[in-house]
Design a protein around this motif. Structure first.
Motif, short mmCIF file in Angstrom:
data_model
loop_
_atom_site.label_atom_id
_atom_site.label_comp_id
_atom_site.label_asym_id
_atom_site.label_seq_id
_atom_site.Cartn_x
_atom_site.Cartn_y
_atom_site.Cartn_z
N LEU A 107 0.95 -1.39 -0.02
CA LEU A 107 0.02 -0.04 -0.14
C LEU A 107 0.81 1.27 0.01
N LEU A 108 1.94 1.36 0.59
CA LEU A 108 2.62 2.36 1.10
C LEU A 108 4.12 2.59 0.29
N GLY A 109 4.65 1.30 0.03
CA GLY A 109 6.23 1.30 -0.53
C GLY A 109 6.89 1.04 0.48
N GLN A 110 8.10 0.45 0.06
CA GLN A 110 9.17 -0.13 0.92
C GLN A 110 9.84 0.75 1.91
N HIS A 111 9.61 2.19 1.54
CA HIS A 111 10.28 3.27 2.12
C HIS A 111 9.15 3.71 3.46
N ALA A 141 -9.95 16.62 0.05
CA ALA A 141 -10.85 15.83 -0.80
C ALA A 141 -10.65 16.34 -2.36
N PRO A 142 -10.71 15.52 -3.20
CA PRO A 142 -10.79 14.04 -3.44
C PRO A 142 -9.53 13.40 -3.16
N TYR A 143 -9.59 12.46 -2.23
CA TYR A 143 -8.37 11.60 -1.88
C TYR A 143 -7.55 10.81 -3.19
N SER A 144 -6.44 10.75 -2.88
CA SER A 144 -5.58 9.96 -4.00
C SER A 144 -6.00 8.43 -3.94
N PRO A 145 -6.14 7.75 -5.02
CA PRO A 145 -6.62 6.34 -5.21
C PRO A 145 -5.64 5.50 -4.37
N TYR A 146 -4.37 5.97 -4.42
CA TYR A 146 -3.22 5.22 -3.77
C TYR A 146 -3.18 5.60 -2.20
N SER A 147 -2.86 4.76 -1.52
CA SER A 147 -2.81 4.92 -0.09
C SER A 147 -1.67 6.02 0.40
N LEU A 148 -1.82 6.76 1.06
CA LEU A 148 -1.07 7.66 1.95
C LEU A 148 -0.47 7.25 3.21
N VAL A 149 -1.64 6.78 3.67
CA VAL A 149 -1.55 6.11 5.05
C VAL A 149 -2.17 4.67 5.14
#
Length: 295
Positions: A107-111, A141-149
């Protein structure tokens, strides 16, 4: 198909290999479709018991009185017990549990970084936690479709609705906004009709996308609901709890996963330079090794 070392998905390749190795492809599909998934048995019965007992001990110290896990009536609603990671080495075991961390990394990447590690200690009575999205700290809003948290909630006792289980609104991650006032209710009089109780046994990890609407039901019986909430964010974001500047001496020494833990605790962040400019890690993360800073 076989996952290659494709340059267009440089970080994703290894993460997806881990997903396949750990049998998490169904969980990945559930995250995509519904915004959350559950991993039963993520924690062993022994680790679940030890985490529960240690959190109860810390809660008693902070609240200044004994607590009855099965018959508690005095502790009502939610007592927030924050900043648990450095309290005991046992908490690092939960943060590094491989299956939940692999889904979080997807969801958030390896970093990604650990933003906070806390307990929401819930006794009987009161209202539930209102429905919300974790993108609530100034994200428009609108939120990103990819997860920030993203969040992993470990159930350290059995979750049922009458015992104050976590509530989820399946598919709400696609709405890309916070719920309205009418959509937030969980107090029994204005319950969101789409909210479901996540009823799972102790030791289960519940993982969800940062956009997903969730809350918790009020506990209606004596005793305590005890969880461990591991909340993560992307590396460019500010964490809720400050681990980076308060790392205990020797905390990462000789640890088999010291590099991953260092990243989770902000020790490998690429931002925050002064006159020296960006580090080589900054360029390496962008696929630009060997650059020097130019104003």
């Amino acid at each position: 198909m076989e996952i290659g070392n494709w340059s267009a998905t440089r970080e994703l390749n290894d993460i997806y290999r881990d997903i396949r190795e750990l049998g998490l492809e169904t969980n990945l599909a559930e995250l995509s479709a519904y915004g959350f998934t559950t991993i039963e048995g993520a924690l062993s019965p022994d680790l679940t018991r030890r985490l529960r007992e240690r959190i109860l001990q810390i809660a008693e110290e902070r609240l200044g009185r004994p607590l009855d896990i099965d018959g508690e009536t005095e502790t009502q609603e939610v007592n927030f017990i924050p900043y648990l990671l450095y309290q005991d080495p046992i908490f690092q075991e939960a943060v590094l549990e491989r299956r939940q961390l692999t889904l979080i990394s997807y969801l958030l990447g390896q970093h990604c970084q650990l933003s906070s590690l806390s307990c929401h200690l819930k006794g009987p009575g009161g209202a539930g936690l209102l429905i919300h999205s974790d993108n609530g700290n100034g994200v428009p809003a609108p939120y990103s479709p990819y997860s920030l948290v993203a969040n992993c909630n470990y159930a350290l006792v059995d979750y049922t609705e009458e015992k104050g289980a976590l509530a989820m609104v399946p598919g709400s991650q696609n709405l890309a906004r916070q719920p309205t006032a009418a959509e937030r209710g969980l107090d029994g009089t204005a319950r969101n009709p789409d909210a479901i109780a996540v009823e799972v046994p102790a030791g289960t990890a519940i993982v969800w996308h940062g956009n997903t609407w969730h809350g918790s039901f009020p506990r209606k019986v004596p005793g305590l609901r005890i969880n461990l909430s591991a909340y993560y964010c992307r590396q460019f974001m500010v964490t809720q709890e400050n681990y980076k500047d308060f790392l205990p001496e020797g905390y990462l020494a000789n640890h088999p996963e010291s590099e991953r833990m260092a990243t989770l605790l902000g020790q490998n962040t690429v931002h925050g330079w002064r006159e020296e400019g960006p580090s080589e890690r900054f360029y390496a993360n962008r696929g630009q090794a060997g650059r020097t800073w130019q104003a």
